[in-house]
Design a protein around this motif. Structure first.
Motif, PDB file in Angstrom:
ATOM      1  N   GLN A  39       0.835  -1.196   0.000  1.00 40.87           N
ATOM      2  CA  GLN A  39       0.000   0.000   0.000  1.00 40.87           C
ATOM      3  C   GLN A  39       0.876   1.255   0.000  1.00 40.87           C
ATOM      4  O   GLN A  39       0.614   2.211  -0.732  1.00 40.87           O
TER       5      GLN A  39
ATOM      6  N   ALA B 229       2.212   1.705  -3.345  1.00 40.74           N
ATOM      7  CA  ALA B 229       1.171   2.195  -4.264  1.00 40.74           C
ATOM      8  C   ALA B 229       0.988   3.698  -4.117  1.00 40.74           C
ATOM      9  O   ALA B 229       0.886   4.429  -5.111  1.00 40.74           O
ATOM     10  N   VAL B 230       0.969   4.153  -2.868  1.00 45.89           N
ATOM     11  CA  VAL B 230       0.769   5.589  -2.610  1.00 45.89           C
ATOM     12  C   VAL B 230       1.930   6.382  -3.211  1.00 45.89           C
ATOM     13  O   VAL B 230       1.737   7.397  -3.883  1.00 45.89           O
TER      14      VAL B 230
ATOM     15  N   GLY C 152       1.839   6.256  -7.023  1.00 44.57           N
ATOM     16  CA  GLY C 152       0.721   7.084  -7.499  1.00 44.57           C
ATOM     17  C   GLY C 152       1.053   8.558  -7.381  1.00 44.57           C
ATOM     18  O   GLY C 152       0.787   9.344  -8.304  1.00 44.57           O
ATOM     19  N   ALA C 153       1.669   8.940  -6.251  1.00 42.54           N
ATOM     20  CA  ALA C 153       2.016  10.352  -6.047  1.00 42.54           C
ATOM     21  C   ALA C 153       3.039  10.794  -7.085  1.00 42.54           C
ATOM     22  O   ALA C 153       2.958  11.906  -7.628  1.00 42.54           O
TER      23      ALA C 153
ATOM     24  N   ALA D 251       3.454   9.436 -10.064  1.00 39.09           N
ATOM     25  CA  ALA D 251       2.769   9.511 -11.362  1.00 39.09           C
ATOM     26  C   ALA D 251       2.029  10.833 -11.483  1.00 39.09           C
ATOM     27  O   ALA D 251       2.063  11.489 -12.539  1.00 39.09           O
ATOM     28  N   ASP D 252       1.354  11.266 -10.388  1.00 38.37           N
ATOM     29  CA  ASP D 252       0.630  12.543 -10.412  1.00 38.37           C
ATOM     30  C   ASP D 252       1.596  13.715 -10.582  1.00 38.37           C
ATOM     31  O   ASP D 252       1.341  14.633 -11.359  1.00 38.37           O
TER      32      ASP D 252
ATOM     33  N   ALA E 104       1.752   4.598 -13.083  1.00 43.08           N
ATOM     34  CA  ALA E 104       0.343   4.438 -12.688  1.00 43.08           C
ATOM     35  C   ALA E 104      -0.041   2.962 -12.658  1.00 43.08           C
ATOM     36  O   ALA E 104      -0.732   2.502 -11.738  1.00 43.08           O
TER      37      ALA E 104
ATOM     38  N   ALA F 236       1.432   1.415  -9.636  1.00 45.89           N
ATOM     39  CA  ALA F 236       0.684   1.845  -8.442  1.00 45.89           C
ATOM     40  C   ALA F 236      -0.611   1.045  -8.318  1.00 45.89           C
ATOM     41  O   ALA F 236      -0.963   0.578  -7.228  1.00 45.89           O
ATOM     42  N   ASP F 237      -1.317   0.880  -9.436  1.00 45.49           N
ATOM     43  CA  ASP F 237      -2.579   0.122  -9.409  1.00 45.49           C
ATOM     44  C   ASP F 237      -2.331  -1.328  -9.004  1.00 45.49           C
ATOM     45  O   ASP F 237      -3.087  -1.907  -8.238  1.00 45.49           O
TER      46      ASP F 237
ATOM     47  N   ALA G 134      -1.610  -1.425  -5.283  1.00 50.52           N
ATOM     48  CA  ALA G 134      -2.812  -1.148  -4.480  1.00 50.52           C
ATOM     49  C   ALA G 134      -3.764  -2.346  -4.523  1.00 50.52           C
ATOM     50  O   ALA G 134      -4.324  -2.758  -3.493  1.00 50.52           O
TER      51      ALA G 134
END
Lengths: 401, 96
Positions: free
Chosen positions: A20, A23-24, A27-28, A30-31, A62, A65-66, A69
């Protein structure tokens, strides 16, 4: 004895937390990468170039990350089910064991009564037999509880497996060939290397350390993981000479020997544009042919000639246990091997090494590195630099002649 | 004429973040097979190994890319920060 279920729910939760967190983070990133649009934080030629390169990574970040997660969620749901099943099974195992012992103790009691002259119809014996029936019933209950808990575990296991597979159904993933070679590298599974389609053949009956070292060479050559020096040292320490020959043969693939006409020396090279993959494949083929010949009556002698004690010490298992940097491992090479290396240098192989080095040089940098690694293996020297140094000495001597 | 508009601190921070992520990513999943034991040895164990371990090559390639981009951004960010500080000092007559 009823079987228990292996595993540890607490560790599953730790893995879920780690996934997790990953993933966070992915994801962060990727953003953040997506946010690097024109003029956002870095506007200018360098920023544009950087943004272009980083933006290409956004979909991969991304997807990763998916995947993390999704895997974390699957594990989080699975952990309590594993915990419940293990607890129920532990209770059932305990219950079953107690009842089993109780039944055995009652049987002893019944036997004692019967040896004292009582019969099965005697009230005292009947009470014991009834108690035994009770113990059997408890065992039956325990078996049913165990079966139910195993069924619950299997259902949760299947659900978790399906969820993990769904999480992994994305565009990222390694090729089957890569995974097989990787498996052989870490575990020395000869079968895995043999099954890589059209890729390579390990020496027949190769030991785990040999296959692992060969697979390391494949990973370095095909997938750019690790360096030739690391591969060379690993193989040398495993006491193997044949992979050195593979690398040498691969480095020389497509070349012909130097031709001397008067004062003019020329090398014909047709394989200057060969890829590393092609070279390794050619090298493996040559070595397999050589190995097959040796089965038909060739010498097939091991390259390193170590004393019994040294051989016993430098085994693949010995190497595997040494969780130390390769330089330290190299220092542990038996002196005998170095002596032998000097012996080789003094008994007329100079010409061959020099000639082959020239051919390998004509094949390009990669062929040179490959050749140096191959010779390194064969003479048990530990770094490419030493080989080049040696070749320079031979070249100087050649010029003097 | 080329113009620059840079949030230097943010670029430097992004570089450091990318480099950190690269390190974390390079080590992630290397022990997938050992870790998978915790799941009980069934279907989930095998699926976990695939989910976590079977994108190693992609993962290492991504880590390498992030590492080099992180280094580039961190270096550029630091240069922009230095430039800003230098220009600021020179405008107010400070010593560089």
């Amino acid at each position: 004895m009823l079987e228990s279920i292996p595993g540890d729910p607490d560790s599953v939760l730790v893995l879920a937390d780690a996934l997790q967190a990953s993933a966070v983070r992915l994801g962060a990133t990727a953003d953040a990468v997506r946010g690097l649009g024109p003029g956002a934080v870095w506007d200018g030629p360098a920023g544009t170039a950087f943004g272009g390169q980083v933006a290409a990574l956004a979909p991969l970040l991304a997807a990763a990350a998916d995947r993390s997660a999704g895997s974390a969620a699957a594990l989080r749901a699975f952990a309590p089910a594993l915990d419940r099943a293990q607890a129920a099974i532990a209770r059932a195992v305990d219950q079953h064991l107690v009842a089993e012992r109780r039944y055995a103790a009652l049987e002893e009691e019944a036997y004692t009564l019967l040896t004292l002259g009582r019969t099965e119809l005697d009230p005292e014996v009947i009470v014991v037999r009834q108690a035994q029936c009770g113990a059997l019933a408890v065992q039956t209950d325990a078996l049913a509880t165990h079966r139910a808990a195993v069924a619950d575990f299997e259902a949760a296991d299947a659900t978790c497996g399906a969820a993990l597979r769904r999480a992994s159904a994305d565009a990222i993933g390694d090729s089957a060939a890569y995974r097989m070679v990787l498996g052989a590298s870490s575990e020395g599974r000869a079968q895995d290397l043999i099954s890589v389609p059209g890729l390579l053949l390990p020496p027949v009956g190769a030991a785990a350390g040999v296959v692992g070292a060969g697979a390391d060479a494949m990973l370095a050559g095909f997938w750019d993981e690790g360096g030739w020096d690391k591969v060379a040292v690993n193989i040398a320490l495993a006491g193997i000479g044949s992979w050195g020959k593979v690398l040498k043969a691969g480095a020389l693939a497509g070349s012909t020997r130097t031709v001397t006409r008067g004062a003019q020396r020329t090398s014909t090279v047709t394989g200057a544009s060969m890829t590393t993959r092609d070279r390794l494949r050619a090298g493996v083929r040559a070595e397999v042919d050589d190995f097959t010949d040796s089965l038909r009556g060739g010498s097939g002698k091991p390259f390193l000639k170590l004393s019994a004690g040294e051989s016993a010490r430098v085994t693949p298992e010995f190497v595997a246990r040494q969780k130390v940097p390769w330089r330290v491992r190299a220092a542990a090479l038996p002196d005998r091997a170095r002596e032998w290396s000097r012996h080789v240098a003094a008994t007329g192989r100079e010409k061959t090494i020099l000639g082959q080095w020239e051919l390998a040089s004509a094949g390009g940098t990669n062929a040179k590195q490959m050749y140096a690694a191959g010779v390194t293996l064969e003479v048990s020297a530990t770094v490419t630099g030493k080989v080049t140094e040696q070749v320079d000495e031979f070249r100087a001597e050649d010029r003097r002649r | 004429m080329t113009t620059f508009r840079v949030d230097a601190d943010q670029v430097a921070a992004l570089g450091a973040g990318l480099a950190d992520l690269a390190v974390a990513l390079a080590g992630q999943g290397e022990d997938a097979r050992a870790d998978s034991w915790a799941l009980g040895g069934g279907e989930a164990t095998a699926a976990f190994e695939v989910a976590v371990g079977h994108w190693r090559h992609e993962r290492l390639a991504l880590a390498r890319a992030l590492d080099s981009l992180g280094a580039a951004a961190a270096t550029a960010g630091a240069v922009y920060v230095d430039t800003e500080v230098g220009v600021g000092r020179s405008l107010i007559g400070g010593v560089q």
